[in-house]
Design a protein around this motif. Sequence first.
Motif, PDB file in Angstrom:
ATOM      1  N   ASP A  99      83.662  39.229  39.386  1.00 29.78           N
ATOM      2  CA  ASP A  99      83.240  40.347  38.556  1.00 29.78           C
ATOM      3  C   ASP A  99      84.435  40.726  37.685  1.00 29.78           C
ATOM      4  O   ASP A  99      85.562  40.284  37.908  1.00 29.78           O
ATOM      5  CB  ASP A  99      82.785  41.514  39.442  1.00 29.78           C
ATOM      6  CG  ASP A  99      81.963  42.537  38.654  1.00 29.78           C
ATOM      7  OD1 ASP A  99      81.465  43.489  39.262  1.00 29.78           O
ATOM      8  OD2 ASP A  99      81.830  42.372  37.419  1.00 29.78           O
ATOM      9  N   ASP A 153      82.423  45.355  31.181  1.00 29.55           N
ATOM     10  CA  ASP A 153      81.346  46.250  30.749  1.00 29.55           C
ATOM     11  C   ASP A 153      81.617  47.662  31.228  1.00 29.55           C
ATOM     12  O   ASP A 153      82.488  47.907  32.063  1.00 29.55           O
ATOM     13  CB  ASP A 153      80.016  45.756  31.322  1.00 29.55           C
ATOM     14  CG  ASP A 153      80.018  45.755  32.848  1.00 29.55           C
ATOM     15  OD1 ASP A 153      81.107  45.531  33.438  1.00 29.55           O
ATOM     16  OD2 ASP A 153      78.965  45.981  33.450  1.00 29.55           O
ATOM     17  N   CYS A 155      79.618  50.690  33.147  1.00 29.18           N
ATOM     18  CA  CYS A 155      78.414  50.976  33.922  1.00 29.18           C
ATOM     19  C   CYS A 155      78.389  52.458  34.313  1.00 29.18           C
ATOM     20  O   CYS A 155      79.058  52.866  35.263  1.00 29.18           O
ATOM     21  CB  CYS A 155      78.387  50.125  35.191  1.00 29.18           C
ATOM     22  SG  CYS A 155      77.078  50.607  36.333  1.00 29.18           S
ATOM     23  N   GLY A 222      73.277  44.638  34.587  1.00 27.64           N
ATOM     24  CA  GLY A 222      74.164  45.595  35.245  1.00 27.64           C
ATOM     25  C   GLY A 222      73.509  46.976  35.239  1.00 27.64           C
ATOM     26  O   GLY A 222      72.366  47.131  34.827  1.00 27.64           O
ATOM     27  N   GLY A 223      74.273  47.952  35.716  1.00 25.07           N
ATOM     28  CA  GLY A 223      73.790  49.329  35.617  1.00 25.07           C
ATOM     29  C   GLY A 223      72.610  49.650  36.498  1.00 25.07           C
ATOM     30  O   GLY A 223      71.933  50.658  36.313  1.00 25.07           O
ATOM     31  N   LEU A 224      72.361  48.791  37.495  1.00 30.62           N
ATOM     32  CA  LEU A 224      71.316  49.118  38.480  1.00 30.62           C
ATOM     33  C   LEU A 224      71.979  49.142  39.853  1.00 30.62           C
ATOM     34  O   LEU A 224      73.124  48.776  40.015  1.00 30.62           O
ATOM     35  CB  LEU A 224      70.180  48.089  38.408  1.00 30.62           C
ATOM     36  CG  LEU A 224      69.348  48.138  37.125  1.00 30.62           C
ATOM     37  CD1 LEU A 224      68.290  47.034  37.127  1.00 30.62           C
ATOM     38  CD2 LEU A 224      68.675  49.495  36.935  1.00 30.62           C
ATOM     39  N   MET A 253      73.211  42.374  39.394  1.00 29.95           N
ATOM     40  CA  MET A 253      74.475  42.682  40.060  1.00 29.95           C
ATOM     41  C   MET A 253      74.317  43.785  41.118  1.00 29.95           C
ATOM     42  O   MET A 253      73.674  44.797  40.882  1.00 29.95           O
ATOM     43  CB  MET A 253      75.523  43.104  39.017  1.00 29.95           C
ATOM     44  CG  MET A 253      75.695  42.060  37.914  1.00 29.95           C
ATOM     45  SD  MET A 253      77.054  42.429  36.790  1.00 29.95           S
ATOM     46  CE  MET A 253      78.412  41.702  37.723  1.00 29.95           C
ATOM     47  N   GLY A 254      74.900  43.494  42.309  1.00 31.88           N
ATOM     48  CA  GLY A 254      74.984  44.539  43.330  1.00 31.88           C
ATOM     49  C   GLY A 254      73.707  44.794  44.104  1.00 31.88           C
ATOM     50  O   GLY A 254      73.584  45.835  44.756  1.00 31.88           O
TER      51      GLY A 254
HETATM   52  C1  LIG Z   1      79.168  44.742  41.045  1.00 37.73           C
HETATM   53  C2  LIG Z   1      78.192  45.563  40.232  1.00 37.73           C
HETATM   54  C3  LIG Z   1      77.161  46.229  40.875  1.00 37.73           C
HETATM   55  C4  LIG Z   1      76.267  47.005  40.131  1.00 37.73           C
HETATM   56  C5  LIG Z   1      76.389  47.141  38.761  1.00 37.73           C
HETATM   57  C6  LIG Z   1      77.447  46.474  38.096  1.00 37.73           C
HETATM   58  C7  LIG Z   1      77.638  46.575  36.662  1.00 37.73           C
HETATM   59  O1  LIG Z   1      76.872  47.261  35.939  1.00 37.73           O
HETATM   60  N1  LIG Z   1      78.666  45.914  36.100  1.00 37.73           N
HETATM   61  C8  LIG Z   1      79.526  45.168  36.834  1.00 37.73           C
HETATM   62  N2  LIG Z   1      80.527  44.523  36.185  1.00 37.73           N
HETATM   63  N3  LIG Z   1      79.395  45.020  38.178  1.00 37.73           N
HETATM   64  C9  LIG Z   1      78.364  45.674  38.819  1.00 37.73           C
END
Ligand SMILES: Cc1cccc2c(=O)nc(N)[nH]c12
Length: 379
Positions: A99, A153, A155, A222-224, A253-254
């Motif tokens: 990441d 990014d 987030c 992302g962003g979730l 992600m995540g």
């Molecule tokens: C690891 C992770 C979880 C959840 C969201 C994000 C995200 O929006 N951007 C990055 N770079 N990593 C994330």
Amino acid sequence: MTPVSDVPVRYQLIRKDTLSGARLGRVTTPNGAFDTPAFMPVGTQGTIKGLLPDHVAATGSQCILANTYHLMLRPGEKTVAALGDLHRFMAWPGPILTDSGGFQVFSLADINKVTDEMVVFKSHIDGAMVELTPKRSIHVQNDLGADIIMAFDECPPGDAPWEVQRRAVDRTLRWAEKCKVAHQRPTEQGLFGIVQGGVNEDLRGECAQKLIEMDFPGYAVGGLAVGEGFDAMKKVLGFVTPMLPENKPRYLMGVGFPRDIVTAVLTGIDMFDCTIPTRNGRNAYAFTAAGAIRIRNSRFTKDTGPIEEGCDCYACRTFTRGAIRHYFFAGEMLGPMLVSLHNIRFYQRLMADLRQSLADGTFTRFVENDPRCRLGPAA
Ligand SMILES: Cc1cccc2c(=O)nc(N)[nH]c12
Ligand SMILES: [Zn+2]
């Protein structure tokens, strides 16, 4: 169109589900390939906590994660590079993803701020002030040497207002361009763009569209998994995932609990990472098809059964619930190690069964009938 030979990370679509957006695929990278939908265990500081690499491989994991934020602070990317690169450092010859670091700052560094140019934060290790720019994030990832690297990014929290999400999308798009320019190893490491925009369909659509025009080898949502809630996540995925190119990997992600993963696979997501199986394992929570069990519970004191009947993992083949419960009470490392191992295997068995059902055209029936597909946060 980038000639195929210059693209180090490629996606092969094997089969599309006829009743949903789900798909069976395979991602190839310079250090190996992995089947999708894929779950990628998180090795934050260069190790999947408590697990030997051979045991991680035995769970069926093919691609694993490490974090730029942690490794740039300690031991430093130049040290990892001097020791051979992440594959040698982690003793993981297969695919690795890192990441980009900005996200971890907000969950770990107590003092931090984000500007249009960078993220500034106080190291949680030695208190030094650190500046992380798109260029530095990419150069660190170039030195670490992962096969898939992530754009830098911003987030925001899941409940951030539209104006905050708007600014984060603007920064994320500007930073994505900077990351592409800064990337020093584009034929060896695939750089994925990350879509931001919160739960706002207009922002998500604009962000996805502009990232697609930048032609990344793969795309992440992302962003979730940042407090927006399951229904909001499902809604966002419903309109963003189909926008992403069908011939490239799509990475959420995540995420997450089995229920979240299955929901995302239905929209067409291919890749997942989450600390839940290992973090819950360290806290004595074991996944079973019937729901999570807390191994420390007194009812397991003289339980001679495995963590889960029918599980083929090393922990379930070798130890009783009673012994594992004891290890937690005695503060022995073996307790967290065994439950973490079981949980990763639990996830990989689910992923393998999802892939098999996609291969034989029974995916939607599998999702409706298998109880694991409904496992969410403990009620
Ligand atoms: C690891 C992770 C979880 C959840 C969201 C994000 C995200 O929006 N951007 C990055 N770079 N990593 C994330
Ligand atoms: Zn097991």
